[in-house]
Every structure is written in structure tokens, then in C-alpha cells.
Design a protein around this motif. Structure first.
Motif, PDB file in Angstrom:
ATOM      1  N   PRO A   1       0.811  -1.232   0.000  1.00 23.37           N
ATOM      2  CA  PRO A   1       0.000   0.000   0.000  1.00 23.37           C
ATOM      3  C   PRO A   1       0.842   1.279   0.000  1.00 23.37           C
ATOM      4  N   LEU A   2       2.132   1.144   0.260  1.00 27.32           N
ATOM      5  CA  LEU A   2       2.979   2.338   0.290  1.00 27.32           C
ATOM      6  C   LEU A   2       3.816   2.495  -0.982  1.00 27.32           C
TER       7      LEU A   2
ATOM      8  N   ASN B   1       0.360   2.154  -5.415  1.00 27.59           N
ATOM      9  CA  ASN B   1      -0.802   2.036  -4.536  1.00 27.59           C
ATOM     10  C   ASN B   1      -0.956   3.126  -3.481  1.00 27.59           C
ATOM     11  N   LYS B   2       0.052   3.972  -3.355  1.00 30.02           N
ATOM     12  CA  LYS B   2      -0.039   4.994  -2.298  1.00 30.02           C
ATOM     13  C   LYS B   2      -1.109   6.032  -2.645  1.00 30.02           C
ATOM     14  N   GLU B   3      -1.499   6.784  -1.649  1.00 27.32           N
ATOM     15  CA  GLU B   3      -2.473   7.862  -1.864  1.00 27.32           C
ATOM     16  C   GLU B   3      -1.856   8.921  -2.769  1.00 27.32           C
TER      17      GLU B   3
ATOM     18  N   LEU C   1      -9.213  -2.870  -6.170  1.00 28.04           N
ATOM     19  CA  LEU C   1     -10.006  -3.037  -4.945  1.00 28.04           C
ATOM     20  C   LEU C   1      -9.421  -2.193  -3.817  1.00 28.04           C
ATOM     21  N   TRP C   2      -8.086  -2.162  -3.743  1.00 27.80           N
ATOM     22  CA  TRP C   2      -7.438  -1.387  -2.681  1.00 27.80           C
ATOM     23  C   TRP C   2      -7.818   0.089  -2.776  1.00 27.80           C
ATOM     24  N   LYS C   3      -8.044   0.549  -4.019  1.00 37.12           N
ATOM     25  CA  LYS C   3      -8.398   1.962  -4.198  1.00 37.12           C
ATOM     26  C   LYS C   3      -9.903   2.187  -4.070  1.00 37.12           C
TER      27      LYS C   3
END
Lengths: 417, 470
Positions: free
Chosen positions: A201-202, A206-208, A330-332
């Protein structure tokens, strides 16, 4: 050229950076597990330090395991171009593709493997071999290491049986094997574990991202921010059915204004790739709402931005591995429409974390449903994000590896550590 | 010289004697009056409940005599044949002395009473009490000096104005502080809370009171953070206070974390006949995995689909009837995996018997049922609860894996028949009612987060009922 080299990892992410995402308890549990491996050395061996999914996982996994206090190393085998041509053939054959593999190919594979066995300075308690290329290193089992594991990252459920039988004689000597999905595995006499791949996620992918970054990418590719975006990220390959995606999109666009983005690259080792891209371009040529984006490799931020800007993300594959692009979507928290194939079924529980389809019409119906019902789409997206958080993040992957190592020293179903 | 002096005394003896007699008479009368007055006051104070009465009487007794002497001296001077300007001069001296002694007495009285009062309420630390008393001393001294200056016809208006402005500015700057101090007095007066109490505000803050100062209340939360709640905010909030001592457990509860790994068995079924054949021979860990996997992987979904068999029969075989029958098996009813397995086999075999004539449908390629085994690793955590409050605080922060282990795995897989929490609450805390309430929660109908909230709510309600006021 050295066979193995010390590499310094410059992974920015530290374990405590994951606490806001997965919770303190999860990270504390990792430390508790890692403590039980104190004194053990794990050595990972694969065929390359860069490029490909395995290297991408190891480059993140190895530093995290070391941060936890588990002495983890990473080595690669040496091979010439001919060797890697043969292993590429093996790879395709294991996937079920018809390949002509001659006795000379097998001999070359064994010859290079033998040289690696002789020259590599192997050391460690747990030897973790990734994929078929270094599989023959198991011959050193009697001399080095307490436990040997073979991690198969590819789907070997329908392999070329000759290639499989050739590898089988080595695979059976391992203490354990690991597969990414139940239906990727084959029956083996040794212990088989199921460990799904994961996303970080980082990572850039995938990070914001800020709104400005997303807007920049949309502007760069001249995408209309106001119009719903249907996105499929995948290389241009028949197995990803890009034409099917266009057909489904056209059915939807009759009634609902939207745009389609097909983003991906072409595979350098796949001559069909350019042909598919050309076909897709021709099919889309008269439609201004279809955007074919040829994204260069290492464009993780751009892919991330496109995924975050999308209204619905598709993965209408005809055949699929685990499908990490679905995990990323999906993560987003994006609603996903995906084919019920391969590892996608492990991620998309129909009507809970996304919508599964089995045809172009099914995909079109699912798209219409999501575009017309944003609340439902949001609910699916939220569930999808939670599902990935619980099951497909790198912290879960680290946990599985630690448990895998420990389980080799314990044989009960419930282990009290 | 002596002759002249004697002559002056002979001519003016009456003018001197009268003030002297008046002065002496005044002193005598004052002593008598003071004695009577203080006897009366002691009697009067004995009728009322004022703990500081002794301080009042002890502090004012001597100054009262001083004031009488000053008054006597003042009157006597007025009776002398001295010129008016001298009489006025001496009058001002007596008045000034009176103001000084009166102020001093008030200051001493206040200091002693405040010391007693603040010590009794134990609201402020010693240094704060000293600061308050010093502040009052300064205020009274300033007032006294202003009055004396005015008495001596010195210009006090600019001084008063400056003082007034300074006070206003101070009040403006320290308005929050002042509000908090007044609230602090009120909190102290009410005596509802003390250090060590567990409080919960309607605004969400909760924890143990570490300290109560003149302006703030320091609260330690369950995750170790220190909250600083202004006294004024505390007063405005609806507060639940747990003040009674909580029962200490006979044995502490140590929370364990449970992590799991999936092991493939290599077995797969293509239809329900194969499914039931394999089901009969696989390890309990396989049955456990397929009846609990969904809860772990999809723990955020409500309601949770019940077991993998029902899902597969429904999704891969399109057999809604058998899917519903398998879904209807209530895992919570079974206390052993063996009994659960028997029931699943029974349901599938009943359907197979009905379908023999029509044949049994196979799953499409790639949709086979893969039998997977669950491996659990149990690790003790550093979290240990000694009473119900600690139990709740820890339950808020432990991982879902910990919750899962103590509730689901302990009950069925480890054959305890009931969850770990209920066992501890009953056996070690003796809170049977709460233990039973938690034991009857069906964990299969909640998400794990929902289950966590439900147990916390039950425990909180129990605490409020048994221990709380506020």
C-alpha cells in the motif's frame, strides 16, 4: 561476475509506516512471530534482482523481514542468454502453452544449474527457492540448510507434462512447496502451502495521490474528468480480451455517457502483443470516447492516478494468474467488474466485493448496474478495500512467510509459540 | 523651667486628665466588651456547623483589642486642647494604623481559612494554594494602601484607573483560565471525582483520572495517551464515573494472538458425491477451515455467508436448494467439529439420495472445490487484564486475530464449548451474568468488529450498572 552479490535495499517504507493502515496489533504480531525465528537465516534465491513479479515482491519483502529481526538474504543464480531462453520456454510450457523443448534444452538447463550449485556460496537455515529456474539447487540439501522450500509463482495446474515431470523429480525433494492459489497447484507428496501474492500500500502504484497529481495525469492523456471513466489496466494480450472490453463498453455507452481507457504496455517477449494493440486501435478508431494509452514501464504513479480517477475498473480476462491489477483496483475502493477466472475469484466475491462476469454481455450489464447505482458501487468499493486490507497486503504476505518458516519446525495444526 | 511646666500642668490639668480618663475608660470598657463579645460569639458559633470558627476567633481576638486602643486614642486626641490641624493629623495617623491592622487581620484570617479549606478539598497542589493566597494578600494590601493614600489626600484616581485597566487586561487574557479555575472550585465542591476514578464524557473522552489541577483534569486513556480536559469542559459534559473499586480477577487474563496459514491438501471435488466422500476422511482442521474461512477473510461483511460448502454448491454447481440447506447449518449449535462434520455430511447425503435418478452435476473446469487445511499459530501477547476495566480497554485495541482466537477458535476448535472471555469473567471475576451474556452471543452472525463492539458494550453496561454513578 559474482554469482551472488550483496545488495543494499533502499526501501523507504518502515514497518511502523504500516500501522495506520493495518493496525498496531498486526505489526506487533509480526514482531512476536519473527522473535520465534531468532537465530535462523533465510536465504531467497531466484533468477534476477530486477524485473518481474518475483523480484518486485522480494525487493520489498527482504527488507521488511530484516526489520523484523529475521536474518534474510537474497541471491540470484547466474545464467547465460541460452539458459534464460530455455527457462522462458519452461515458463510457457508450465502455463500450458505448447513449446518445443529439446533434450539439448534440458541438458543446458541442468548444466547451468550444476555450475550454479558448484559456484554459489550458499548459507542459511531456510533456503527459499523461487520459481523453476533455480529448482535444481535442491541437490545441495544434504549439505546446506535445514529446510528447503520451493515457491511456485506460476499456475502449473495444466502444464506441459514433460516439463512438469522433469521439474517434479527436483520439486519432490523440497520440504514444502508454496502456491499462490489452490487451482494453480498440483498434487505433490510434500507439504503444500497456499500463500497469495500481495500489494504494497505504500508503493508508488498504490499509495495515496493528491488531486493535483491525478488531474495532471488526466490532462496529460486528455481525459475528461467530468465523464465517468471505465478503465482496464493490462498489457495488450488476447488473454486480457481488450476487444471484449470495447464491445461491452459500446453496449453501455448507448445509454450512459462514459469513456473507456485501455492502459497498458506491450510485452517485449510476445510478438502477438503489437498485433493485439493494432487490432484494438482499429476497433476503437471511430470512437472518441475510447482512449488507448500505451504506458511505458515504471509508470507506476500514472497507473495509480488512472485507477484512482476511474469510476469502474474492469479485468475482463479470458485467462488470468492471480490478477494483481484487480487487487490494486479493490485497494483503491473502486467497484470492479472482472471475469470469473484464475485468482480473480479469490478476490472478487460476486456482489460482495465486486461483480463477476462470464461474457461480454455480463460485463456490460455489470457496468450499467454500477454506473447507474453509485451508492451500490461505493459499497462494493468499500468492501473491496477492506477485503484487500485483510487479505492481500504485504503485511499479510510477511506474516504468511514467517508462519511458513515456523510451520516447517512444527507439525501440529495448532502451534503454541 | 520645671516651675513653668508645673504651672502649665496646674492650669491645664483638666484638659489633660479628661482625655486620659476617657482613654483608660475606653480600654477598660473594650476589654470588658471584647470578653463579652467573644463569649457570645463562641456560644453562637457552637450552634452552627462552621469548622473554621476557631481560626476566626483566634485571629480576631488580639486585633479587636488593638482596634479599641486605636479608637480610644483617636477619641482622646479629639478631646485634647490641641489645635485642629494637629488633631486632624493625629486622626489620620490613627485611621491609617487602623486600616493597616484591619487589613492585616483580614489577610491573616483569609490565609488561615483558605489553607484549611483548600487542604480539605485537596483540589490544588500546595504551590497553587500559596499562589492564590499571595494573590489575595496583594489585592487586599493594594486596597488598603489606596484607602490610606486617599485619607492623606494623595491623588489615587490615576492609580486606580491604571489598576482597573491592568485587571481588565489580565481577566481578558486569562478568561479561559479563570473559567477553568471557577469550574475547578465547583468540581472540588461537588466532590464527585477523585484521582483514580474512571470517567467517561459524553463527548467521547474516557480514561482514568491521573490528576486534578486548578484548571484541568488529566486523564489516561486505554491506549496510554494522556488527555487534558479543561475543568470548564468537564463541567459542561455529561459524565459517567466509575468510582467503586473494581473486582480484581483471581487469575489475570492474558490475551493471545492467533495467526493462520493455509495448507493445501491436494484434494479436490468436482461434484457433491466427491465432496461428501472427501469430507468424511479429511482432518478436522479442513472442516474447521471451510466453516470459518469466510468469517476471517470477509470479516467486515454482514451478514456473513456461513460456510465454503454452501457457497461452492451455490456458485459453482448452481444448486440453490442444497446451498440453502448447507447455509442453514448453524455452526454455533455444535460444540465439536466432529458433530459439525456429521451434520454437513448428512445434509449432502440426503440430497444425493434424492438426485440419484437425475444424476449429479459436475462443476465447470476450474471451479472445483479445493480442500484446504487451517494451521493456527497462537502467540501470547503483552496484554494482560486484571479487572473488567482493563479487559475492556485491551479489547478495544487487540487485533481481530486475537478476538477470533478467544471467541471462535477456543469454543469449537479447542473444544472448550464456550469462549475464553466468558470462562474468565465467570471463573476469575465471578461475574456470571456478564459471562452468560457474552457466551450466548452467536459470533457467526456478527462481523468481528461488530462482535468486538457488542462485547465491549455488554461489559460497559455491566460496569455502569454495578459500579457507576454520574
Amino acid at each position: 561476475m559474482p554469482l551472488d552479490k550483496d545488495i543494499t535495499f533502499h526501501l523507504k517504507a518502515k514497518l511502523h509506516d504500516y500501522i495506520p493502515i493495518v493496525g498496531r496489533g498486526t505489526i506487533e504480531a509480526l514482531y512476536a512471530l519473527a522473535e520465534k525465528l531468532s537465530g535462523k537465516t533465510v536465504v531467497n534465491i531466484n533468477s534476477t534482482f530486477s524485473g518481474g513479479g518475483v523480484a518486485e515482491i522480494l525487493i520489498r519483502m527482504v527488507p521488511l523481514l530484516n526489520q523484523l529481526g529475521v536474518d534474510t538474504r537474497w541471491m540470484v543464480i547466474k545464467g547465460n542468454e541460452d539458459f534464460f531462453t530455455v527457462t522462458k520456454k519452461f515458463h510457457n510450457a508450465l502455463h500450458g502453452k505448447k513449446e518445443i523443448i529439446t533434450p539439448e534444452d534440458y541438458a543446458l538447463f541442468l548444466d547451468v544449474s550444476k555450475k550454479n550449485i558448484e559456484e554459489m556460496q550458499l548459507a542459511g537455515d531456510i533456503v527459499f527457492i523461487h520459481d523453476p529456474q533455480p529448482v535444481v539447487l535442491i541437490s545441495k540439501k544434504g549439505e546446506i540448510g535445514e529446510k528447503w522450500i520451493w515457491r511456485c509463482h506460476i499456475d502449473v495446474s495444466n502444464p506441459d507434462i514433460d516439463v512438469w515431470n522433469f521439474l517434479y523429480q527436483h520439486v519432490v525433494n523440497y520440504d514444502a512447496t508454496v502456491f499462490s492459489a489452490p487451482n494453480f497447484a498440483r498434487k505433490l507428496p510434500n507439504r503444500q502451502f497456499l500463500i497469495h501474492p500481495s500489494i504494497d500500500p505504500l508503493s508508488d502504484k498504490n499509495k495515496e495521490l493528491s488531486e493535483e497529481t491525478i488531474d495532471e495525469v488526466l490532462n496529460k492523456y486528455r481525459l475528461n474528468k467530468e465523464k465517468p471513466i471505465i478503465l482496464q489496466v493490462s498489457r495488450f494480450d488476447y488473454l486480457k480480451d481488450p476487444v471484449g472490453v470495447i464491445e461491452a463498453f459500446e453496449m453501455v455507452r448507448k445509454n450512459i455517457p462514459c469513456q473507456l481507457v485501455l492502459a497498458g504496455g506491450t510485452a517485449t517477449d510476445d510478438p502477438e502483443s503489437d498485433k493485439v494493440l493494432e487490432e484494438v486501435r482499429q476497433r476503437a478508431s471511430d470512437n472518441p470516447d475510447i482512449h488507448i494509452l500505451l504506458i511505458p514501464p515504471e509508470s507506476d504513479i500514472e497507473i495509480n492516478a488512472l485507477q484512482r480517477a476511474a469510476t469502474v475498473i474492469m479485468q475482463k480476462s479470458i485467462k488470468e494468474g492471480f490478477g494483481l491489477t484487480v487487487t490494486e483496483a479493490l485497494w483503491k475502493s473502486k467497484p470492479v467488474v472482472a471475469s470469473a477466472v484464475g485468482g480473480i475469484q479469490l478476490q472478487v466475491k460476486n456482489k460482495f466485493t465486486g461483480l463477476l462476469c462470464h461474457s461480454i454481455e455480463g460485463a456490460a450489464y455489470a457496468l450499467r448496474l454500477l454506473l447507474s447505482n453509485p451508492e451500490y458501487a461505493r459499497w462494493l468499493g468499500k468492501n473491496g478495500n477492506e477485503h484487500v486490507k485483510q487479505n492481500f497486503l504485504i503485511t499479510r504476505h510477511v506474516k504468511d512467510y514467517l508462519l511458513l518458516f515456523l510451520s516447517l519446525y512444527h507439525y501440529q495444526d495448532v502451534i503454541y509459540l | 523651667m520645671i516651675q513653668k511646666t508645673l504651672e502649665w500642668f496646674v492650669n491645664n490639668w483638666l484638659s489633660l486628665l479628661t482625655p486620659a480618663v476617657v482613654f483608660i475608660a475606653f480600654i477598660v470598657a473594650s476589654i470588658w466588651l471584647r470578653r463579652k463579645l467573644f463569649i457570645y460569639l463562641e456560644r453562637a458559633f457552637s450552634q452552627i456547623r462552621w469548622e473554621e470558627k476557631k481560626v476566626f476567633l483566634d485571629t480576631t481576638k488580639t486585633p479587636f483589642l488593638q482596634w479599641c486602643i486605636i479608637l480610644g486614642g483617636y477619641i482622646s486626641i479629639q478631646l485634647t486642647p490641641l489645635p485642629v490641624h494637629l488633631k486632624t493629623f493625629f486622626g489620620k495617623i490613627f485611621s491609617s494604623v487602623f486600616i493597616l491592622t484591619f487589613t492585616w487581620t483580614i489577610i491573616i484570617l483569609l490565609e488561615r481559612i483558605l489553607h484549611l479549606y483548600l487542604k480539605k478539598i485537596n483540589l490544588f497542589p500546595a504551590n497553587t494554594t500559596t499562589v492564590i493566597i499571595k494573590g489575595l494578600k496583594i489585592a487586599f494590601s493594594v486596597v488598603a494602601v489606596l484607602i490610606i493614600l486617599d485619607l492623606w489626600s494623595m491623588p489615587v484616581t490615576p492609580l486606580m484607573l491604571m489598576l482597573f485597566i491592568a485587571i481588565l487586561i489580565t481577566i481578558f487574557i486569562a478568561r479561559d483560565e479563570i473559567t477553568n479555575i471557577f469550574s475547578g472550585f465547583e468540581i472540588a465542591r461537588n466532590k464527585l471525582i477523585k484521582v483514580g476514578n474512571y470517567i467517561k464524557l459524553d463527548t467521547g473522552e474516557e480514561g482514568y483520572i491521573l490528576d486534578i489541577t486548578k484548571t484541568n483534569i488529566y486523564v489516561k486513556t486505554s491506549d496510554g495517551k494522556i488527555l487534558l480536559i479543561p475543568n470548564s469542559k468537564f463541567q459542561r459534559s455529561i459524565v459517567t464515573i466509575i468510582s467503586k473499586s473494581l473486582k480484581q480477577a483471581t487469575q489475570p487474563f492474558r490475551f493471545s494472538a492467533r495467526l493462520h496459514l493455509k495448507e493445501l491438501t491436494g484434494l479436490k471435488a468436482i461434484n457433491i458425491q466427491e465432496l461428501v466422500t472427501i469430507l468424511k476422511k479429511v482432518d478436522n482442521s479442513v472442516i474447521y477451515y471451510h466453516t470459518h474461512n469466510f468469517i476471517e477473510e470477509f470479516q467486515y461483511l454482514t451478514p456473513q455467508p456461513p460456510n465454503d460448502f454452501a457457497l461452492w454448491v451455490n456458485d459453482a454447481l448452481g444448486d440453490q436448494v442444497l446451498g440453502e440447506k448447507l447455509a442453514n447449518i448453524d455452526t454455533f449449535e455444535f460444540s465439536t467439529i466432529g458433530a459439525l462434520r456429521e451434520r454437513i455430511v448428512e445434509v449432502i447425503e440426503e440430497e444425493i439420495a434424492k438426485r440419484q435418478e437425475h444424476g449429479i452435476k459436475d462443476a465447470p473446469p476450474g471451479r472445483e472445490f479445493h480442500f484446504i487445511k487451517s494451521l493456527s499459530a497462537v502467540i501470547p501477547t503483552s496484554y494482560v487484564a486484571h479487572d473488567l476495566r482493563e479487559f475492556i480497554d485491551i479489547l478495544r485495541v487487540v487485533s481481530l486475530g486475537t478476538l477470533y482466537y478467544h471467541i471462535l477458535e477456543a469454543r469449537l476448535r479447542l473444544h472448550k464449548g464456550v469462549n475464553d472471555f466468558s470462562i474468565w469473567i465467570d471463573d476469575c471475576l465471578g461475574e456470571k451474568a456478564l459471562a452468560d451474556e457474552i457466551a450466548i452471543l452467536d459470533p457467526y452472525t456478527y462481523t468481528l468488529e461488530g462482535l468486538r463492539s457488542m462485547i465491549i458494550n455488554l461489559a460497559e453496561k455491566h460496569l455502569e450498572k454495578e459500579y457507576a454513578f454520574g
